[in-house]
Design an enzyme around this catalytic site. Structure first.
Site, PDB file in Angstrom:
ATOM      1  N   ARG A 200      -8.250   3.633 -23.504  1.00  0.00           N
ATOM      2  CA  ARG A 200      -7.333   4.217 -22.496  1.00  0.00           C
ATOM      3  C   ARG A 200      -8.034   4.573 -21.182  1.00  0.00           C
ATOM      4  O   ARG A 200      -7.582   5.417 -20.418  1.00  0.00           O
ATOM      5  CB  ARG A 200      -6.613   5.437 -23.053  1.00  0.00           C
TER       6      ARG A 200
ATOM      7  N   LYS B 131      -6.265  -1.834  -7.726  1.00  0.00           N
ATOM      8  CA  LYS B 131      -5.434  -2.830  -8.417  1.00  0.00           C
ATOM      9  C   LYS B 131      -6.322  -3.628  -9.365  1.00  0.00           C
ATOM     10  O   LYS B 131      -7.380  -4.121  -8.969  1.00  0.00           O
ATOM     11  CB  LYS B 131      -4.787  -3.785  -7.418  1.00  0.00           C
TER      12      LYS B 131
ATOM     13  N   GLU C  85      -7.917 -12.603   4.578  1.00  0.00           N
ATOM     14  CA  GLU C  85      -7.453 -11.222   4.349  1.00  0.00           C
ATOM     15  C   GLU C  85      -7.754 -10.345   5.574  1.00  0.00           C
ATOM     16  O   GLU C  85      -6.980  -9.462   5.918  1.00  0.00           O
ATOM     17  CB  GLU C  85      -8.109 -10.611   3.105  1.00  0.00           C
TER      18      GLU C  85
ATOM     19  N   LYS D  34      -7.375  -0.037   4.693  1.00  0.00           N
ATOM     20  CA  LYS D  34      -6.898  -0.061   3.304  1.00  0.00           C
ATOM     21  C   LYS D  34      -6.875   1.356   2.717  1.00  0.00           C
ATOM     22  O   LYS D  34      -5.920   1.745   2.052  1.00  0.00           O
ATOM     23  CB  LYS D  34      -7.785  -0.977   2.457  1.00  0.00           C
TER      24      LYS D  34
ATOM     25  N   GLU E  25       2.154   1.558  -4.702  1.00  0.00           N
ATOM     26  CA  GLU E  25       2.976   0.553  -4.030  1.00  0.00           C
ATOM     27  C   GLU E  25       4.478   0.831  -4.131  1.00  0.00           C
ATOM     28  O   GLU E  25       5.290  -0.058  -4.362  1.00  0.00           O
ATOM     29  CB  GLU E  25       2.653  -0.853  -4.592  1.00  0.00           C
TER      30      GLU E  25
ATOM     31  N   ARG F 219       2.393   0.614   0.737  1.00  0.00           N
ATOM     32  CA  ARG F 219       1.344  -0.324   0.279  1.00  0.00           C
ATOM     33  C   ARG F 219       1.828  -1.775   0.270  1.00  0.00           C
ATOM     34  O   ARG F 219       1.028  -2.699   0.312  1.00  0.00           O
ATOM     35  CB  ARG F 219       0.826   0.094  -1.103  1.00  0.00           C
TER      36      ARG F 219
ATOM     37  N   ASN G  68       0.801  -6.849   1.355  1.00  0.00           N
ATOM     38  CA  ASN G  68       1.213  -8.182   0.879  1.00  0.00           C
ATOM     39  C   ASN G  68       1.665  -9.084   2.028  1.00  0.00           C
ATOM     40  O   ASN G  68       2.275 -10.136   1.793  1.00  0.00           O
ATOM     41  CB  ASN G  68       2.344  -8.050  -0.154  1.00  0.00           C
TER      42      ASN G  68
ATOM     43  N   HIS H  77       1.569 -12.771   1.751  1.00  0.00           N
ATOM     44  CA  HIS H  77       1.291 -13.094   0.348  1.00  0.00           C
ATOM     45  C   HIS H  77       2.478 -13.690  -0.411  1.00  0.00           C
ATOM     46  O   HIS H  77       2.277 -14.361  -1.411  1.00  0.00           O
ATOM     47  CB  HIS H  77       0.780 -11.862  -0.396  1.00  0.00           C
TER      48      HIS H  77
ATOM     49  N   HIS I 284       1.399 -16.844  -2.500  1.00  0.00           N
ATOM     50  CA  HIS I 284       1.398 -16.941  -3.972  1.00  0.00           C
ATOM     51  C   HIS I 284       2.138 -18.194  -4.423  1.00  0.00           C
ATOM     52  O   HIS I 284       1.748 -18.839  -5.406  1.00  0.00           O
ATOM     53  CB  HIS I 284       2.023 -15.687  -4.597  1.00  0.00           C
TER      54      HIS I 284
ATOM     55  N   HIS J  99      -7.435 -18.500  -1.971  1.00  0.00           N
ATOM     56  CA  HIS J  99      -6.433 -17.459  -1.734  1.00  0.00           C
ATOM     57  C   HIS J  99      -6.292 -17.175  -0.227  1.00  0.00           C
ATOM     58  O   HIS J  99      -5.177 -17.103   0.292  1.00  0.00           O
ATOM     59  CB  HIS J  99      -6.833 -16.193  -2.496  1.00  0.00           C
TER      60      HIS J  99
HETATM   61  N1  GLY Z   1      -4.438  -6.551  -2.209  1.00  0.00           N
HETATM   62  C1  GLY Z   1      -3.286  -5.796  -1.979  1.00  0.00           C
HETATM   63  C2  GLY Z   1      -3.370  -4.396  -2.465  1.00  0.00           C
HETATM   64  O1  GLY Z   1      -4.428  -3.930  -2.845  1.00  0.00           O
HETATM   65  O2  GLY Z   1      -2.368  -3.728  -2.505  1.00  0.00           O
END
Ligand code: GLY
Length: 358
Positions: free
Chosen positions: A117, A139, A181, A230, A240, A244, A248, A251, A255, A268
């Protein structure tokens, strides 16, 4: 010597993000300083291990070498990492240390978040993409046949250590995927609501030659700016729920490109750049932005000479975008540019997209 220490506050936890250019061999001591007498498992990307394994000198029996490539970010590898941790009898006081690019950080982070956990985690990103984006903010995840990162968690590390010397052995394409990015951050900068102002669009435009030549000082400055943006976003919205989502930017389409090409043909960052071009086009066609802003974006992207990705059949792209975890059953979510360095979330129906691209 560069040595920056910023802190991020998320999940009621504050952790340091260190950016330095110490000798790579010093990492052993930097890590053991954090770990102390606790046990640990190093998850290291194969490429990094080949280049730096000897210098880093971690015990072999505590080192899991992760084969390279997005396709390794799967259930099977995840299970192997957990078995390795079990064999080492790691307890909740112990650490998993991820040394590598985004794939390594994501899967090792997910293993750390679920092993008993949750055990301690240190992220050591070795690619530009991981330095500016994936290593910070918590993430973690793995891919499935249904799409990327569909299984995962938000799990903040205990520390992020960025040693810019790792970037020196990146090939041109790997370096540029990180720049994809970085460019994203430029177009979302004002929406990040960061107290510092960087004007990344200008910075990237004026310094493209030095950036492409990988000038140390400029790259360090760039990493620091992106991370600060960030941090600002993650501290306001860790899980998110709202803000947040702006990370994206580009993205949704990216994707789909990656999925349609089996994650093989384009990196990417290249896909993100294509996605950014798409949303600029879309926003201009919808009348959200003026044409001159689209030209600024196109000019900036052109300076970095990314691998060109052709347009895909829009109906195919839409059907893949609808499977994205951010989509709802009816809508596709886009982050669109609305003004200089500002973006906003839009929920679109198929026919609204088709109207402009069919
Ligand atoms: N890479 C996008 C984020 O960390 O939310």
């Amino acid at each position: 010597m560069l040595n920056l220490n910023v802190k991020i506050n998320a999940s009621e936890k504050t952790y340091p993000i260190t950016i330095n250019n110490n000798e790579i061999k010093d990492l052993y001591y930097e890590i053991t300083n954090i770990i102390g007498k606790n046990n640990f498992l190093i998850v290291i990307s194969q490429k990094v291990y080949k280049l730096y394994g000897k210098i880093l000198n971690f015990p072999k029996n505590k080192t899991f070498i992760l084969k390279d490539g997005e396709k390794e970010k799967n259930f099977k590898t995840y299970q192997k990492i957990l078995n390795f941790a079990l064999k080492l009898k790691l307890t909740r006081n112990d650490f998993i240390v991820a040394i590598g690019g985004g794939v390594c950080g994501d899967i090792a982070g997910f293993a750390a978040s679920t092993y008993m956990r949750g055990i301690h985690l240190i992220q050591i990103p070795t690619t530009l993409l991981a330095c500016v984006d994936s290593s910070v903010g918590g993430k973690t995840g793995i891919d499935t046949d249904f799409g990327k990162n569909l299984i995962g968690s938000f799990y903040q590390p205990d520390a992020v250590i960025i040693n810019t010397n790792f970037l020196k052995t990146l090939d041109d394409r790997q370096f540029k995927t990180g720049l994809g990015e970085v460019i994203k951050y430029a177009f979302i900068e004002k929406s990040c609501k960061c107290p510092e102002e960087y004007n990344l669009i200008n910075f990237l435009s004026l310094n493209s030659e030095n950036i492409l030549a990988q000038d140390d000082k400029i790259i360090e400055e760039l990493i620091k700016s992106c991370i600060s943006l960030k941090i600002s976003v993650v501290e306001q919205d860790e899980k998110e729920g709202g803000l947040r989502k702006i990370l994206n930017f580009g993205h949704t389409y990216a994707h789909a490109v990656e999925k349609l090409t089996n994650y093989k043909k384009y990196t990417h960052g290249e896909a993100v750049v294509k996605g950014i071009e798409f949303v600029f086009n879309y926003a201009q066609k919808m009348g959200i932005i003026v044409e001159s802003y689209k030209f600024i974006a196109e000019d900036l992207i052109k300076k970095y000479n990314f691998k060109k990705i052709p347009d895909f059949d829009i109906k195919k792209v839409i059907s893949v975008m609808k499977m994205d975890k951010k989509a709802t059953s009816e809508n596709i979510i886009f982050i669109l540019p609305i003004d200089y360095a500002l973006v906003k979330e839009y929920k679109m129906f198929d026919n609204e997209i088709l109207k402009y691209f069919d």
